[in-house]
Design a protein around this motif. Structure first.
Motif, PDB file in Angstrom:
ATOM      1  N   ARG A  38       0.835  -1.213   0.000  1.00 42.22           N
ATOM      2  CA  ARG A  38       0.000   0.000   0.000  1.00 42.22           C
ATOM      3  C   ARG A  38       0.864   1.255   0.000  1.00 42.22           C
ATOM      4  O   ARG A  38       0.398   2.334  -0.342  1.00 42.22           O
ATOM      5  N   TRP A  39       2.124   1.125   0.391  1.00 35.08           N
ATOM      6  CA  TRP A  39       2.986   2.277   0.592  1.00 35.08           C
ATOM      7  C   TRP A  39       4.076   2.380  -0.461  1.00 35.08           C
ATOM      8  O   TRP A  39       5.100   3.028  -0.243  1.00 35.08           O
ATOM      9  N   SER A  40       3.855   1.787  -1.614  1.00 35.88           N
ATOM     10  CA  SER A  40       4.885   1.823  -2.655  1.00 35.88           C
ATOM     11  C   SER A  40       4.894   3.163  -3.382  1.00 35.88           C
ATOM     12  O   SER A  40       3.879   3.864  -3.467  1.00 35.88           O
ATOM     13  N   SER A  41       6.070   3.495  -3.913  1.00 37.07           N
ATOM     14  CA  SER A  41       6.185   4.670  -4.780  1.00 37.07           C
ATOM     15  C   SER A  41       5.472   4.366  -6.102  1.00 37.07           C
ATOM     16  O   SER A  41       5.199   3.201  -6.418  1.00 37.07           O
ATOM     17  N   PRO A  42       5.181   5.384  -6.915  1.00 39.21           N
ATOM     18  CA  PRO A  42       4.440   5.143  -8.166  1.00 39.21           C
ATOM     19  C   PRO A  42       5.116   4.131  -9.087  1.00 39.21           C
ATOM     20  O   PRO A  42       4.427   3.327  -9.727  1.00 39.21           O
ATOM     21  N   GLY A  43       6.439   4.158  -9.151  1.00 37.13           N
ATOM     22  CA  GLY A  43       7.160   3.218 -10.004  1.00 37.13           C
ATOM     23  C   GLY A  43       7.527   1.923  -9.312  1.00 37.13           C
ATOM     24  O   GLY A  43       8.238   1.087  -9.878  1.00 37.13           O
ATOM     25  N   ARG A  44       7.068   1.764  -8.058  1.00 35.42           N
ATOM     26  CA  ARG A  44       7.199   0.526  -7.296  1.00 35.42           C
ATOM     27  C   ARG A  44       8.636   0.180  -6.904  1.00 35.42           C
ATOM     28  O   ARG A  44       8.927  -0.963  -6.566  1.00 35.42           O
ATOM     29  N   ALA A  45       9.534   1.165  -6.899  1.00 35.26           N
ATOM     30  CA  ALA A  45      10.919   0.887  -6.522  1.00 35.26           C
ATOM     31  C   ALA A  45      11.154   1.011  -5.025  1.00 35.26           C
ATOM     32  O   ALA A  45      12.088   0.413  -4.491  1.00 35.26           O
ATOM     33  N   LEU A  46      10.329   1.803  -4.351  1.00 37.41           N
ATOM     34  CA  LEU A  46      10.501   2.060  -2.926  1.00 37.41           C
ATOM     35  C   LEU A  46       9.198   1.785  -2.194  1.00 37.41           C
ATOM     36  O   LEU A  46       8.123   2.119  -2.686  1.00 37.41           O
ATOM     37  N   LEU A  47       9.309   1.169  -1.042  1.00 37.31           N
ATOM     38  CA  LEU A  47       8.155   0.992  -0.165  1.00 37.31           C
ATOM     39  C   LEU A  47       8.403   1.853   1.061  1.00 37.31           C
ATOM     40  O   LEU A  47       9.149   1.467   1.967  1.00 37.31           O
ATOM     41  N   ASP A  48       7.819   3.034   1.064  1.00 36.58           N
ATOM     42  CA  ASP A  48       8.058   4.014   2.118  1.00 36.58           C
ATOM     43  C   ASP A  48       7.046   3.812   3.244  1.00 36.58           C
ATOM     44  O   ASP A  48       6.036   4.513   3.338  1.00 36.58           O
ATOM     45  N   LEU A  49       7.333   2.867   4.102  1.00 34.99           N
ATOM     46  CA  LEU A  49       6.409   2.547   5.186  1.00 34.99           C
ATOM     47  C   LEU A  49       6.379   3.689   6.200  1.00 34.99           C
ATOM     48  O   LEU A  49       7.381   4.377   6.409  1.00 34.99           O
TER      49      LEU A  49
END
Length: 631
Positions: A38-49
């Protein structure tokens, strides 16, 4: 406690102790992944919890979220033979492409570069999870990546091979990266050198009985299972290297011979050492041993330990309302954490899902659960190599660890009280209690007081360990380090011996070189007032009459507020101090005041006669030794 995703129905026929099956493991893995994504960046490279950042910063924390959840997805999909009904691998494929497009750039997707451990090191840790996730899923993910993305991923990963790891288990991160690159035909002299260097260091760190030190020095903790055994054994299995698997697998078997006793009947691992926010990762070695066949445990006992540990945390609030693993033990707990802990750090718990590499027809999942070692009988186990004494009581299911050998002080470091670490410096730990916070009264601690200044224990020097049927001992010495003024008093030294028998802990200390007017205090186990636990401490020799109860308002990882028993006594020159401690849970009960019938003590030896059976325990100093004879 409720969790934000659905679990299968319990199966008490095949899993009479935990009710958990392989389907429960898959459900927990999927639930953790759904919540984190649910907390991924738009390009799915980072999961900023959400949460406070680690010292490495928000971008590194986002990479950590991607990498550590990728590890869970890798075990989940590989264990299902490539079946990926939730499309996890598509997400990670997209994130790999986005994160490596312009690494090092400050934008919404780019991964940080991998640099030396003291410059920007955390990405090196995460590179191992990325590499292992890729290796596990290579037939379904890596082979379908665009060749340009493959090249970019390789270039980013090679940063781990070209920079300096921290001087401990970190050397297994470039080792793991190199193993992946070689497995996909991208090996060379650089990958070979990284692997050789790690294995050379591992030989120097191996101390016997299945225990590695986590780097030079004496750091023995959960990193043995979830890192120092996990990476080389799994690498050998994935690479089909029978010789390596035999070598490292036998060490894993030896480790599990003792480590299997370090889980309570409630499923809890020992609350000891750093990175405890990784929680059920403590069972990774158990699952790996069952998977590879390098385990002294039956498949049913292995599943009972692994599932028990997983359920222990799922049931006790380790997951937030959003389904994320919090930074703590049950729920959030600041004192459990290290400065490197960020919002995604707890997802190293993903390592427990190595158990899913065992297919559904594997005995790990088909055998009926059997009792854990603590549920079979009272046991005392002395581990000479790490200097640890394990004490387990069947009636209350509690396991205690008496620490006479693990300090996490590197050889080049001085001994500073400012660096006092409650997760190593205390003399005892358990599966039902956590250490008090550093700012509170220390539990299970002997403190020398000189001119009103109290000491802590930093570097631990083992003096031996041993035992026999139903009893065991371990001993060490240390130089007291003071929290104010001069860090040490010349000539001051404390020798400590613990003898465990049944539920009792005979604690003997000889304080040598103390200045006139010095005092000593000694504390027992820290418990909450509402807990069904008894913490008892009784002075036998060298203590003033009576035991006081002191408070730890910051509590422990188990309770928000705690109290603990404390003894006090005079010191000066050479003095000997003997007490009896016990930690008991319902329905067990102990009476330390009546357990010993006679004590004969002097500067060179202490002899105790046990009231129940007349057995005699003799502790000698110079050199330290312990004998125990039946009455």
């Amino acid at each position: 406690m409720s969790i934000p995703f659905e679990l299968p129905t319990e199966d008490r026929a095949s899993s009479p102790f935990t009710g958990y099956t392989r389907a429960h493991w898959e459900a927990v893995a999927d639930g953790l992944l759904w919540a984190a994504w649910r907390w991924s960046s738009p390009g799915r490279a980072l999961l900023d919890l959400p949460g406070r950042p680690s010292r490495s910063g928000v971008r590194s924390d986002g990479l950590e979220g991607f990498a550590r959840t990728f590890l869970a997805a890798g075990f989940r999909v590989a264990g299902a033979g490539g079946a990926d009904p939730h499309g996890w691998l598509d997400r990670y494929a997209e994130g790999l492409a986005s994160g490596t497009r312009t690494p090092g750039r400050d934008d919404t997707e780019s991964w940080p570069l991998i640099l030396d451990h003291d410059v920007q090191g955390q990405p090196m840790v995460e590179s191992a999870s990325v590499a292992l996730g890729l290796r596990l899923t290579a037939p379904w993910l890596w082979k379908n990546l665009d060749s340009g993305v493959q090249d970019r991923v390789e270039e980013w990963l090679r940063g781990a091979l070209r920079h300096v790891p921290a001087p401990n288990n970190w050397y297994l991160f470039p080792y793991t990266v190199a193993g992946f690159l070689e497995s996909v035909g991208r090996g060379d002299a650089e990958t070979a050198a990284a692997r050789q260097r790690a294995l050379e260091l591992m030989e120097g760190w191996y101390r016997g009985e299945g225990w590695y030190a986590d780097g030079d020095g004496r750091a023995f903790d959960h990193y043995n299972g979830w890192a120092l055994h996990l990476y080389p054994v799994l690498d050998a299995r994935l690479g089909g290297d029978g010789d390596a698997l035999a070598r490292y697998g036998e060490r894993l078997r030896a480790h599990l011979d003792g480590f299997a006793l370090m889980f309570g009947a409630d499923g809890a691992p020992l609350h000891f050492g750093r990175s405890l926010a990784y929680r059920f990762a403590a069972s990774a070695a158990v699952g790996l041993g069952a998977l590879t066949g390098h385990s002294p445990l039956t498949p049913g006992a292995s599943r009972r330990l692994a599932s028990g540990s997983l359920r222990y945390f799922v049931d006790r609030g380790a997951l937030t309302e959003e389904g994320l693993l919090s930074l703590g033990w049950y729920g959030p707990h600041e004192a459990t954490l290290q400065v490197y802990s960020g919002p995604a750090s707890p997802y190293w718990a993903s390592k427990a899902f190595v158990s899913l590499l065992a297919p559904p027809e594997h005995p790990l999942w088909t055998a009926t659960e059997e009792p854990a070692p603590v549920e079979e009988a009272d046991r005392v186990l002395a581990l000479t190599a790490p200097g640890l004494l394990v004490q387990a009581t069947r009636a209350d299911g509690i396991v205690r660890l008496h620490n006479h050998g693990s300090d996490h002080v590197r050889p080049h470091e001085g001994e500073s009280a400012a660096e006092d670490d409650p997760h190593y410096g205390r003399q005892a730990y358990s599966t039902r209690t956590g250490p008090t916070a550093r700012e509170n009264v220390a539990d299970n601690h002997l403190s020398v007081e000189v001119n009103g200044r109290s000491s802590v224990r930093r570097r631990i020097h083992p003096l031996g360990a041993g035992g026999g049927e139903g009893w065991g001992w371990a001993a060490s010495w240390h130089r007291p380090v003071f929290v104010a003024g001069a860090p040490m008093v010349p000539g001051l030294r404390v020798e400590s011996v613990t003898v465990a028998r049944g539920p009792y802990e005979l604690r003997v200390h000889r304080v040598a070189g103390a200045p006139a007017g010095a005092r000593v205090t000694h504390t027992g186990w820290a418990t909450g007032p509402e807990e069904p636990l008894t913490s008892a401490l009784h002075g036998l020799y060298g203590w003033e009459p009576g035991t006081e109860t002191v408070r730890a308002p910051q509590g422990t990882a188990y309770v928000p507020w705690a109290e603990l028993p404390r003894l006090s006594g005079a010191a000066g020159g050479t003095s000997v101090h003997v007490c009896l401690a016990a930690l008991a849970g319902e329905p067990a009960s102990v009476s330390v005041a009546d357990a010993v019938a006679e004590v004969v003590a002097g500067e060179d030896a202490v002899e105790v006669v046990w009231a129940a059976d007349g057995a005699r325990t003799r502790v000698s100093f110079g050199p330290v030794g312990v004998t125990h004879t039946q009455g």
